[in-house]
Write a protein that holds these residues in place. Structure first.
Motif, PDB file in Angstrom:
ATOM      1  N   TYR A 286       0.817  -1.317  -0.146  1.00 16.83           N
ATOM      2  CA  TYR A 286      -0.204  -0.275  -0.210  1.00 16.83           C
ATOM      3  C   TYR A 286       0.549   1.084  -0.245  1.00 16.83           C
ATOM      4  O   TYR A 286       2.195   1.029   0.044  1.00 16.83           O
ATOM      5  CB  TYR A 286      -1.185  -0.090   1.318  1.00 16.83           C
TER       6      TYR A 286
ATOM      7  N   ASP B  33      -5.675   2.992   0.636  1.00 18.68           N
ATOM      8  CA  ASP B  33      -5.652   1.695   0.276  1.00 18.68           C
ATOM      9  C   ASP B  33      -5.974   0.526   0.735  1.00 18.68           C
ATOM     10  O   ASP B  33      -6.449  -0.292   0.200  1.00 18.68           O
ATOM     11  CB  ASP B  33      -4.188   1.000   0.004  1.00 18.68           C
TER      12      ASP B  33
ATOM     13  N   ARG C  73      -9.383  -0.815  -0.561  1.00 21.19           N
ATOM     14  CA  ARG C  73      -8.866  -1.762  -1.843  1.00 21.19           C
ATOM     15  C   ARG C  73      -8.450  -2.978  -1.235  1.00 21.19           C
ATOM     16  O   ARG C  73      -8.936  -3.978  -2.140  1.00 21.19           O
ATOM     17  CB  ARG C  73      -8.069  -1.204  -2.803  1.00 21.19           C
ATOM     18  N   ILE C  74      -8.176  -3.053  -0.610  1.00 18.32           N
ATOM     19  CA  ILE C  74      -7.389  -4.411   0.422  1.00 18.32           C
ATOM     20  C   ILE C  74      -8.863  -5.660   0.691  1.00 18.32           C
ATOM     21  O   ILE C  74      -9.023  -6.333   0.429  1.00 18.32           O
ATOM     22  CB  ILE C  74      -6.705  -4.123   0.944  1.00 18.32           C
TER      23      ILE C  74
ATOM     24  N   ASP D  21     -11.749  -4.586  -0.002  1.00 16.32           N
ATOM     25  CA  ASP D  21     -12.952  -4.739  -1.089  1.00 16.32           C
ATOM     26  C   ASP D  21     -12.394  -6.188  -1.818  1.00 16.32           C
ATOM     27  O   ASP D  21     -13.322  -7.017  -2.540  1.00 16.32           O
ATOM     28  CB  ASP D  21     -12.891  -3.893  -2.438  1.00 16.32           C
ATOM     29  N   GLU D  22     -10.850  -6.427  -1.556  1.00 15.95           N
ATOM     30  CA  GLU D  22     -10.579  -7.098  -2.597  1.00 15.95           C
ATOM     31  C   GLU D  22     -10.448  -9.309  -1.527  1.00 15.95           C
ATOM     32  O   GLU D  22     -10.989  -9.936  -2.684  1.00 15.95           O
ATOM     33  CB  GLU D  22      -9.030  -7.086  -3.050  1.00 15.95           C
ATOM     34  N   MET D  23      -9.958  -8.548  -0.420  1.00 17.36           N
ATOM     35  CA  MET D  23      -9.870 -10.101   0.099  1.00 17.36           C
ATOM     36  C   MET D  23     -10.692  -9.930   1.267  1.00 17.36           C
ATOM     37  O   MET D  23      -9.811  -9.115   3.038  1.00 17.36           O
ATOM     38  CB  MET D  23      -8.047  -9.920   0.420  1.00 17.36           C
TER      39      MET D  23
END
Length: 120
Positions: free
Chosen positions: A74, A79, A82-83, A85-87
């Motif tokens: 990050y 960030d 985003r992390i 949201d993805e996992m």
């Protein structure tokens, strides 16, 4: 996600180094060093979590044994959205790691407080 390994004694992050991310400790143990304070982090801990909202690492992190880690890159606190949201599973892991580290640092604080009170 890819995993990295560190050998016993290897420096993972050094105090004063620009923050570039953190690692989830999958296997092994890491020593977190802040001045004269040393904290041992075990599997499931987030290496660099306490430094995540700063420009540089406040402490040095050194592998106490061979370690296997998952890197989380990050460049700014946003960030993490985003992390997560993805996992989404990382939300629980980060929270658990943060609570474990807070408990450890609170224990260190209380021990220091009692020593200071006894001295006074």
């Amino acid at each position: 996600m890819a995993q990295n390994s560190f050998k016993k004694g290897e420096i993972i992050f050094k105090q004063g180094q620009s923050v570039c991310g953190l690692y989830i400790l999958m296997k092994g143990s890491v020593e977190q060093i802040f001045g004269s304070t040393r904290v041992v982090l075990g599997p499931g801990s987030c290496i660099g979590l306490s430094d995540a909202f700063h420009e540089t690492y406040y402490g040095t992190y050194r592998a106490l044994e061979e370690c296997m880690v998952t890197p989380i890159s990050y460049s700014n606190p946003e960030d993490f959205n985003r992390i997560f949201d993805e996992m989404p599973v990382y939300i629980f892991g980060f929270a658990k790691g943060a609570l474990r580290q807070c408990r450890t640092f609170f224990k260190i604080y209380m021990e220091s407080r009692y020593l200071a009170e006894d001295f006074y």
